[in-house]
Design an enzyme around this catalytic site. Structure first.
Site, PDB file in Angstrom:
ATOM      1  N   ASN A  18       5.648 -89.606  80.194  1.00 48.47           N
ATOM      2  CA  ASN A  18       4.269 -89.514  79.708  1.00 48.47           C
ATOM      3  C   ASN A  18       3.973 -90.596  78.676  1.00 48.47           C
ATOM      4  O   ASN A  18       4.871 -91.058  77.964  1.00 48.47           O
ATOM      5  CB  ASN A  18       4.003 -88.134  79.120  1.00 48.47           C
ATOM      6  CG  ASN A  18       4.236 -87.032  80.143  1.00 48.47           C
ATOM      7  OD1 ASN A  18       4.088 -87.255  81.338  1.00 48.47           O
ATOM      8  ND2 ASN A  18       4.602 -85.854  79.676  1.00 48.47           N
ATOM      9  N   ASP A  65       1.442 -90.167  76.306  1.00 46.30           N
ATOM     10  CA  ASP A  65       0.492 -89.531  75.387  1.00 46.30           C
ATOM     11  C   ASP A  65       0.992 -89.344  73.956  1.00 46.30           C
ATOM     12  O   ASP A  65       0.230 -88.966  73.072  1.00 46.30           O
ATOM     13  CB  ASP A  65       0.035 -88.179  75.944  1.00 46.30           C
ATOM     14  CG  ASP A  65       1.194 -87.288  76.369  1.00 46.30           C
ATOM     15  OD1 ASP A  65       2.184 -87.203  75.627  1.00 46.30           O
ATOM     16  OD2 ASP A  65       1.108 -86.688  77.463  1.00 46.30           O
ATOM     17  N   PRO A  97      -4.734 -84.329  82.289  1.00 45.03           N
ATOM     18  CA  PRO A  97      -4.489 -84.099  83.718  1.00 45.03           C
ATOM     19  C   PRO A  97      -3.339 -84.930  84.263  1.00 45.03           C
ATOM     20  O   PRO A  97      -3.066 -86.023  83.791  1.00 45.03           O
ATOM     21  CB  PRO A  97      -5.816 -84.510  84.378  1.00 45.03           C
ATOM     22  CG  PRO A  97      -6.444 -85.470  83.405  1.00 45.03           C
ATOM     23  CD  PRO A  97      -6.015 -85.017  82.045  1.00 45.03           C
ATOM     24  N   ASP A  98      -2.681 -84.365  85.260  1.00 41.21           N
ATOM     25  CA  ASP A  98      -1.639 -85.079  85.996  1.00 41.21           C
ATOM     26  C   ASP A  98      -2.317 -86.142  86.862  1.00 41.21           C
ATOM     27  O   ASP A  98      -3.188 -85.830  87.659  1.00 41.21           O
ATOM     28  CB  ASP A  98      -0.889 -84.073  86.873  1.00 41.21           C
ATOM     29  CG  ASP A  98       0.220 -84.693  87.695  1.00 41.21           C
ATOM     30  OD1 ASP A  98       0.325 -85.932  87.719  1.00 41.21           O
ATOM     31  OD2 ASP A  98       0.965 -83.941  88.322  1.00 41.21           O
ATOM     32  N   PHE A  99      -1.937 -87.393  86.676  1.00 43.56           N
ATOM     33  CA  PHE A  99      -2.546 -88.476  87.463  1.00 43.56           C
ATOM     34  C   PHE A  99      -2.484 -88.193  88.956  1.00 43.56           C
ATOM     35  O   PHE A  99      -3.411 -88.479  89.697  1.00 43.56           O
ATOM     36  CB  PHE A  99      -1.823 -89.804  87.201  1.00 43.56           C
ATOM     37  CG  PHE A  99      -2.166 -90.447  85.888  1.00 43.56           C
ATOM     38  CD1 PHE A  99      -2.828 -89.754  84.891  1.00 43.56           C
ATOM     39  CD2 PHE A  99      -1.824 -91.761  85.657  1.00 43.56           C
ATOM     40  CE1 PHE A  99      -3.149 -90.360  83.690  1.00 43.56           C
ATOM     41  CE2 PHE A  99      -2.124 -92.391  84.451  1.00 43.56           C
ATOM     42  CZ  PHE A  99      -2.787 -91.680  83.463  1.00 43.56           C
ATOM     43  N   ARG A 100      -1.345 -87.645  89.408  1.00 40.74           N
ATOM     44  CA  ARG A 100      -1.113 -87.480  90.839  1.00 40.74           C
ATOM     45  C   ARG A 100      -1.590 -86.145  91.386  1.00 40.74           C
ATOM     46  O   ARG A 100      -1.611 -85.938  92.586  1.00 40.74           O
ATOM     47  CB  ARG A 100       0.388 -87.628  91.149  1.00 40.74           C
ATOM     48  CG  ARG A 100       0.870 -89.039  90.986  1.00 40.74           C
ATOM     49  CD  ARG A 100       2.377 -89.157  91.145  1.00 40.74           C
ATOM     50  NE  ARG A 100       2.773 -90.552  91.132  1.00 40.74           N
ATOM     51  CZ  ARG A 100       2.865 -91.282  90.025  1.00 40.74           C
ATOM     52  NH1 ARG A 100       2.602 -90.733  88.854  1.00 40.74           N
ATOM     53  NH2 ARG A 100       3.226 -92.557  90.085  1.00 40.74           N
ATOM     54  N   HIS A 122       7.633 -95.016  80.153  1.00 38.42           N
ATOM     55  CA  HIS A 122       6.457 -95.737  80.643  1.00 38.42           C
ATOM     56  C   HIS A 122       5.568 -96.242  79.507  1.00 38.42           C
ATOM     57  O   HIS A 122       4.417 -96.597  79.731  1.00 38.42           O
ATOM     58  CB  HIS A 122       5.658 -94.849  81.610  1.00 38.42           C
ATOM     59  CG  HIS A 122       6.444 -94.450  82.825  1.00 38.42           C
ATOM     60  ND1 HIS A 122       6.124 -93.362  83.610  1.00 38.42           N
ATOM     61  CD2 HIS A 122       7.548 -95.002  83.390  1.00 38.42           C
ATOM     62  CE1 HIS A 122       7.003 -93.260  84.594  1.00 38.42           C
ATOM     63  NE2 HIS A 122       7.880 -94.243  84.478  1.00 38.42           N
TER      64      HIS A 122
END
Length: 245
Positions: free
Chosen positions: A100, A102, A32-35, A117
């Site tokens: 990302n 991941d 999922p998109d954090f925001r 990040h």
């Protein structure tokens, strides 16, 4: 000529493509998109991702973080990840700069990747710097224990927490490579997180064509060469119909 055919033509004539990716490329892998709606920030306070919170309460951070890890360790690359890995194999990619954490670009086969990040797939001791495994972290948290190194230091993820600067060498490489590119593709990112959002601005200033593939508006839409308002999987499937590589 539709947008997808125009994108294919730009990709075909380019040999140094710079790609910037955000959460939208990984949502199709089940992350999922954090925001976004239902994302972590809508359920948990962003404060939990502050480095100060981690240092005060690492176990509380890890209890949330391991939920994300369960998704990441099971996730498979999306059509977007595979699309850019294939372009790299064809010698078209200069760099993929991703926001990302991941590791799915690498899982898809991409090698020219800068993780702005950091990565939730890597861990190290804050005290001595020794590397640790994701599985050790998961096991410790399952047992309600803070992941610790043999030296007694706390093991942390190799990610950029809030209030931490991005790694200087990654940032320099990301910005320097824009100057070498002949096409910039921003994919699955709303372009609101800085300093990554400065990258397409630099491309525009240098006169480099800009393709934006994103579901929803970005601040650079009106300045872009092409804006494709679409899910990534659908967009790359359409582009592939017109690509002759």
């Amino acid at each position: 000529m539709n947008l997808f055919e125009k994108a294919a033509k730009l990709i075909e004539k380019s040999s140094k493509i710079y790609v910037l990716t955000g959460a939208g490329i990984s949502t199709e892998s089940g992350i999922p998109d954090f925001r976004g709606p239902g994302g972590l920030y809508s359920t948990y306070s962003p404060e939990i991702f502050e480095i100060s919170f981690f240092r005060r309460n690492p176990l509380e951070f890890y209890k949330l973080h391991t939920k994300l890890l369960e998704l990441i360790t099971k996730a498979e690359p999306s059509p977007g990840h595979k699309f850019f890995a294939n372009l790299e194999e064809k010698g078209k990619i200069l760099l993929i700069a991703t926001q990302n954490i991941d590791g799915l670009h690498q899982k898809a086969g991409s090698k020219k990747v800068v993780e702005l990040h950091g990565s939730a797939t890597r861990y190290y001791c804050e005290n001595c710097g020794k590397k640790s495994s994701v599985w050790k972290v998961i096991e410790s948290v399952k047992n309600e224990k803070i992941p610790l190194c043999e030296c007694g230091g706390v093991i942390r993820p190799d990610i950029v927490f809030f209030s931490e600067p991005l790694k200087e060498e990654d940032l320099k490489r990301a910005f320097d490579k824009v100057k070498e590119s002949d096409l910039f593709i921003a994919c699955g990112t709303s372009l609101v997180v800085y300093p990554a959002a400065f990258l397409p601005e630099l491309a525009l200033r240098l006169g480099i064509p800009l393709i934006i593939i994103n579901k929803g508006e970005t601040q650079y839409d009106h300045f872009s060469t092409l804006k494709i308002d679409s899910n990534i999987g659908e967009a790359v499937a359409e582009i592939l119909k017109h690509l002759t590589l």
